[in-house]
Design a protein around this motif. Structure first.
Motif, mmCIF file in Angstrom:
data_model
loop_
_atom_site.group_PDB
_atom_site.id
_atom_site.type_symbol
_atom_site.label_atom_id
_atom_site.label_comp_id
_atom_site.label_asym_id
_atom_site.label_seq_id
_atom_site.Cartn_x
_atom_site.Cartn_y
_atom_site.Cartn_z
ATOM 1 N N GLU A 186 0.875 -1.182 0.000
ATOM 2 C CA GLU A 186 0.000 0.000 0.000
ATOM 3 C C GLU A 186 0.909 1.228 0.000
ATOM 4 O OE1 GLU A 186 -3.194 -0.176 -0.326
ATOM 5 O OE2 GLU A 186 -3.399 -2.353 -0.057
ATOM 6 N N ILE A 187 0.969 1.905 -1.141
ATOM 7 C CA ILE A 187 1.955 2.975 -1.351
ATOM 8 C C ILE A 187 1.254 4.240 -1.829
ATOM 9 C CG2 ILE A 187 4.005 3.660 -2.676
ATOM 10 C CD1 ILE A 187 4.658 0.648 -2.939
ATOM 11 N N LEU A 218 -1.571 1.567 -5.448
ATOM 12 C CA LEU A 218 -0.933 2.881 -5.479
ATOM 13 C C LEU A 218 -1.998 3.965 -5.439
ATOM 14 C CD1 LEU A 218 2.009 3.995 -5.852
ATOM 15 C CD2 LEU A 218 1.518 4.109 -8.306
ATOM 16 N N VAL A 219 -1.898 4.896 -4.479
ATOM 17 C CA VAL A 219 -2.817 6.030 -4.414
ATOM 18 C C VAL A 219 -2.011 7.312 -4.592
ATOM 19 C CG1 VAL A 219 -4.416 4.826 -2.893
ATOM 20 C CG2 VAL A 219 -2.648 6.286 -1.907
ATOM 21 N N LEU A 239 -3.742 11.807 4.479
ATOM 22 C CA LEU A 239 -3.609 10.506 3.824
ATOM 23 C C LEU A 239 -3.941 9.350 4.755
ATOM 24 C CD1 LEU A 239 -0.465 10.696 1.513
ATOM 25 C CD2 LEU A 239 -2.688 9.739 0.904
ATOM 26 N N LEU A 240 -3.404 9.381 5.973
ATOM 27 C CA LEU A 240 -3.591 8.244 6.857
ATOM 28 C C LEU A 240 -4.983 8.213 7.478
ATOM 29 C CD1 LEU A 240 -0.037 7.982 8.353
ATOM 30 C CD2 LEU A 240 -1.197 6.339 6.879
ATOM 31 N N THR A 241 -5.697 9.322 7.430
ATOM 32 C CA THR A 241 -7.102 9.308 7.832
ATOM 33 C C THR A 241 -7.933 8.586 6.776
ATOM 34 O OG1 THR A 241 -6.893 11.368 9.077
ATOM 35 C CG2 THR A 241 -9.116 10.733 8.366
ATOM 36 N N ARG A 242 -7.618 8.859 5.513
ATOM 37 C CA ARG A 242 -8.365 8.248 4.411
ATOM 38 C C ARG A 242 -7.857 6.854 4.059
ATOM 39 N NH1 ARG A 242 -7.622 10.493 -0.236
ATOM 40 N NH2 ARG A 242 -5.899 11.901 0.285
ATOM 41 N N HIS A 243 -6.547 6.637 4.248
ATOM 42 C CA HIS A 243 -5.932 5.365 3.851
ATOM 43 C C HIS A 243 -5.009 4.863 4.967
ATOM 44 C CE1 HIS A 243 -7.330 5.890 -0.306
ATOM 45 N NE2 HIS A 243 -6.907 7.143 -0.232
ATOM 46 N N ILE A 246 -1.805 2.469 4.411
ATOM 47 C CA ILE A 246 -0.564 2.831 3.713
ATOM 48 C C ILE A 246 0.644 2.607 4.617
ATOM 49 C CG2 ILE A 246 0.770 4.778 2.778
ATOM 50 C CD1 ILE A 246 -1.867 5.929 1.744
ATOM 51 N N THR A 247 1.676 1.986 4.044
ATOM 52 C CA THR A 247 2.937 1.801 4.780
ATOM 53 C C THR A 247 4.128 2.423 4.059
ATOM 54 O OG1 THR A 247 3.381 -0.343 3.741
ATOM 55 C CG2 THR A 247 2.119 -0.352 5.816
#
Length: 358
Positions: A186-187, A218-219, A239-243, A246-247
């Protein structure tokens, strides 16, 4: 008696105007300031020139060129960026050897502002302009050259102009390929708007790296046109609220990456234990952060040097100049901001002890 036929008289601007049913002034604008003429009328005049075999006399352009000053204009997206500061330093290295003065202008990612700088620099009769264009308006730039101003493109290639760039797509493929190789699936790509060509190239490279891996998702998220540290920091929470899955993060420039790392740390994420971050440029600050940044290196100073050499060569050669397109390789520099992704669980809820990375 000679067997050769007499040479037909050369067409004039008046002949072109008469055939196109426009004024002589309109023909002059098409030659010198095409951006001021409507597309339909401009094409009408160009068709008349072609039909008449009209050839512009080179003497006038050469006369204008001979009256140029010793100044060189450099228009960049963001003069405050360490990357563009290095580009400008490279331009000054070469200009100084030729006893020339470099004038730095910052478009701030604004097309209209960029256009005003073109006008202002021409008014100062600069010998040439190096530009990292927001949006390349070919008629406008072509008319500058017709009036004796040499133009070299930075980070953008076009067959009608000299250009200097780095293989941004290849560099982005290396960056995302590195994250994939570490196990990230998840990038996120964090970038200024894609209408800026170099950021679009990097997105295309990221997509190319992910294309061969069915499990990679990929986002993409956009930050402001300047892509600074503040924008990067704000992007972390968004980003981390929506996804939250992701790492891995690939940032289109180092300032965005450094800001993103700051935002992640404030949220309690550890780098690289919880998430990994890759930048692009390899500015000086990338090496000396609490967590040194993995990034794609661009030879910024060499870009500025080579662009200025091409510009001075074009200014000296005039119409006889042959365009060159110089492409440098990008290099992935692996440091401590990337590692294998976390295997489970949430990151620490309190900010990490950053001194552990010293």
């Amino acid at each position: 008696m000679s067997g050769s036929s007499p040479r037909p008289p050369q067409s004039t601007i008046k002949d072109v105007a008469a055939r196109a049913h426009v004024s002589v002034g309109t023909v002059s604008n098409v030659l010198n300031r095409p951006e001021t003429v409507s597309p339909g009328t401009r094409q009408q005049v160009l068709d008349a020139m072609k039909a008449l075999g009209f050839v512009r006399h080179a003497g006038a352009a050469m006369l204008r060129r001979s009256h140029r000053t010793s100044m060189v204009g450099v228009i960049v997206l963001n003069a405050a960026s360490p990357f563009f500061a290095e580009v400008a330093a490279g331009a000054e290295d070469v200009a100084r050897e030729d006893d020339r003065l470099v004038v730095i202008c910052s478009s701030a990612g604004d097309r209209e502002r960029e256009g005003r700088y073109f006008v202002a620099l021409e008014a100062q009769r600069v010998a040439g302009i190096i530009v990292s264009p927001v949006g390349l308006r070919v008629p406008e730039v072509t008319s500058l050259r017709a009036r004796g101003v040499a133009v070299v493109l930075l980070e953008r290639q076009h067959p009608d102009f000299c250009s200097v760039e780095v293989n941004g797509r290849g560099g982005a493929e290396q960056a995302v390929g590195h994250l994939i190789g570490l196990g990230h699936r998840e990038i996120a790509y964090v970038s200024p708007p894609l209408d800026i060509p170099q950021y679009r190239q990097r997105w295309e490279g990221a997509e190319a790296a992910a294309a061969g891996h069915a499990l990679v998702h990929l986002v993409r998220t956009e930050v402001g046109p300047l892509g600074g540290t503040e924008a990067g920091s704000a992007a972390a929470a968004d980003l981390l609220t929506r996804h939250p899955e992701i790492t891995g993060f690939f940032c289109a420039n180092d300032l965005v990456a450094l800001g993103l790392m700051s935002g992640l740390a404030r949220m309690g994420y550890r780098i690289p234990e919880d998430v990994s971050v890759v930048g692009f440029d390899d500015v000086e600050g990338a090496r000396f952060g609490v967590v040194p940044l993995t990034t794609v290196r661009q030879p910024a100073r060499e870009l500025g040097r080579r662009a200025t050499e091409l510009m001075l060569a074009e200014a000296a050669a005039g119409p006889d100049h042959h365009h060159e397109h110089v492409v440098f390789d990008a290099e992935l520099v692996i440091r401590e901001s990337t590692g294998a992704p976390r295997t489970g669980g949430r990151p620490h809820s309190t900010p990490p002890d950053l001194t552990s990375h010293l």
